[in-house]
Motif scaffolding. Structure first.
Motif, PDB file in Angstrom:
ATOM      1  N   PRO A   1      11.497 -10.048   0.306  1.00 50.34           N
ATOM      2  CA  PRO A   1      12.492  -9.171  -0.330  1.00 50.34           C
ATOM      3  C   PRO A   1      12.383  -9.189  -1.865  1.00 50.34           C
ATOM      4  CG  PRO A   1      13.513 -10.426   1.427  1.00 50.34           C
ATOM      5  CD  PRO A   1      12.124 -10.988   1.246  1.00 50.34           C
ATOM      6  N   HIS A   2      12.051 -10.327  -2.426  1.00 47.20           N
ATOM      7  CA  HIS A   2      11.891 -10.417  -3.882  1.00 47.20           C
ATOM      8  C   HIS A   2      10.651  -9.651  -4.328  1.00 47.20           C
ATOM      9  CE1 HIS A   2      15.074 -13.443  -4.091  1.00 47.20           C
ATOM     10  NE2 HIS A   2      14.550 -13.919  -2.977  1.00 47.20           N
ATOM     11  N   VAL A   3       9.556  -9.827  -3.596  1.00 45.50           N
ATOM     12  CA  VAL A   3       8.312  -9.126  -3.939  1.00 45.50           C
ATOM     13  C   VAL A   3       8.516  -7.620  -3.809  1.00 45.50           C
ATOM     14  CG1 VAL A   3       5.871  -8.850  -3.358  1.00 45.50           C
ATOM     15  CG2 VAL A   3       6.910 -11.126  -3.294  1.00 45.50           C
ATOM     16  N   ASN A   4       9.165  -7.172  -2.727  1.00 45.21           N
ATOM     17  CA  ASN A   4       9.466  -5.748  -2.557  1.00 45.21           C
ATOM     18  C   ASN A   4      10.298  -5.223  -3.725  1.00 45.21           C
ATOM     19  OD1 ASN A   4       8.154  -5.150  -0.134  1.00 45.21           O
ATOM     20  ND2 ASN A   4       9.918  -5.707   1.124  1.00 45.21           N
ATOM     21  N   ASP A   5      11.289  -5.994  -4.114  1.00 46.37           N
ATOM     22  CA  ASP A   5      12.164  -5.595  -5.222  1.00 46.37           C
ATOM     23  C   ASP A   5      11.372  -5.479  -6.520  1.00 46.37           C
ATOM     24  OD1 ASP A   5      14.767  -5.051  -6.435  1.00 46.37           O
ATOM     25  OD2 ASP A   5      14.579  -7.056  -7.322  1.00 46.37           O
ATOM     26  N   TRP A   6      10.511  -6.445  -6.808  1.00 54.72           N
ATOM     27  CA  TRP A   6       9.706  -6.384  -8.032  1.00 54.72           C
ATOM     28  C   TRP A   6       8.787  -5.167  -8.017  1.00 54.72           C
ATOM     29  CZ3 TRP A   6       8.148 -12.121  -7.143  1.00 54.72           C
ATOM     30  CH2 TRP A   6       9.224 -12.951  -7.501  1.00 54.72           C
ATOM     31  N   ALA A   7       8.192  -4.874  -6.875  1.00 55.69           N
ATOM     32  CA  ALA A   7       7.298  -3.714  -6.774  1.00 55.69           C
ATOM     33  C   ALA A   7       8.056  -2.430  -7.096  1.00 55.69           C
ATOM     34  CB  ALA A   7       6.681  -3.637  -5.377  1.00 55.69           C
TER      35      ALA A   7
ATOM     36  N   TYR B   1       9.513  -2.663 -11.093  1.00 53.17           N
ATOM     37  CA  TYR B   1       8.578  -2.751 -12.219  1.00 53.17           C
ATOM     38  C   TYR B   1       7.330  -1.885 -12.057  1.00 53.17           C
ATOM     39  CZ  TYR B   1      11.508  -6.661 -13.592  1.00 53.17           C
ATOM     40  OH  TYR B   1      12.579  -7.441 -13.964  1.00 53.17           O
ATOM     41  N   GLY B   2       7.235  -1.147 -10.962  1.00 51.42           N
ATOM     42  CA  GLY B   2       6.060  -0.317 -10.722  1.00 51.42           C
ATOM     43  C   GLY B   2       5.816   0.718 -11.807  1.00 51.42           C
ATOM     44  N   GLU B   3       6.866   1.370 -12.250  1.00 50.62           N
ATOM     45  CA  GLU B   3       6.711   2.402 -13.283  1.00 50.62           C
ATOM     46  C   GLU B   3       6.366   1.809 -14.646  1.00 50.62           C
ATOM     47  OE1 GLU B   3       9.810   5.295 -13.431  1.00 50.62           O
ATOM     48  OE2 GLU B   3       9.707   5.677 -11.269  1.00 50.62           O
TER      49      GLU B   3
END
Length: 181
Positions: free
Chosen positions: A81-87, A90-92
């Motif tokens: 869930p943390h990795v998904n949230d970071w993606a 911060y993707g843009e």
């Protein structure tokens, strides 16, 4: 108790503390340094999900988080869930998350099951299916989950093994995004 026995007991306690630190995900902090060298290859995946194959040149100028995981690992499921949230968050800004699904158990080699789990877990970022452990071995990885943070110049700058310290890992992402590449 003899001096030798006390010495052995201390050694066992020290070893237990070291293993506990690894289990708590603190190894990344114990290993922190300026750079671990250039990003190893992502070549050798059996298949890529959510993306065409990615490599160093395609990721040049981006901050990259390489997440080694496997779908039946409880520690991986807690970190996802943390990795998904970071993606998403911060993707843009230039973060590219690359999941590397390296199976621990025989049944986790089934690409259909991996694909279903990627969908069920809400993973929208690229996932390399590393059934042959080619990427795992190229990176010299030994843990699930393992997070490798790569700067815009293609240098591995931080590692984190296991669960935890999500705020610290997010600060690493923010710092690497703030750096000019």
């Amino acid at each position: 108790m003899t001096t030798e026995a006390r010495g052995k007991r201390r050694l066992l306690k020290a070893g237990g503390v070291a293993l506990a630190l690894l289990g708590l995900g603190l190894a990344g902090h114990l290993l922190a340094r300026d750079s671990y060298g250039p990003m190893p290859s992502l070549a050798g995946a059996e298949q890529w999900l959510n993306s065409p194959p990615l490599d160093g040149p395609a990721l040049k100028g981006k901050v990259v988080l390489v997440d080694f995981w496997t779908y039946d690992c409880i520690n991986c499921r807690r970190s996802l869930p943390h990795v998904n949230d970071w993606a998403r968050r911060y993707g843009e800004q230039g973060l590219v998350v690359v999941g590397v699904h390296t199976p621990e158990y025989d049944y986790e080699h089934d690409i259909g099951s991996v694909r279903a789990q990627v969908q069920q877990l809400g993973i929208a970022y690229p996932v390399a299916v590393d059934n042959g452990y080619r990427i795992w071995n190229a990176w010299g990885n030994q843990f699930w989950p393992a997070h490798y943070f790569v700067d815009r110049k293609g240098q591995v700058r931080h590692v984190h093994f296991g669960e935890g310290d999500y705020a610290g890992q997010e600060r690493v992402i923010q710092a690497l995004l703030d750096e000019q590449g």
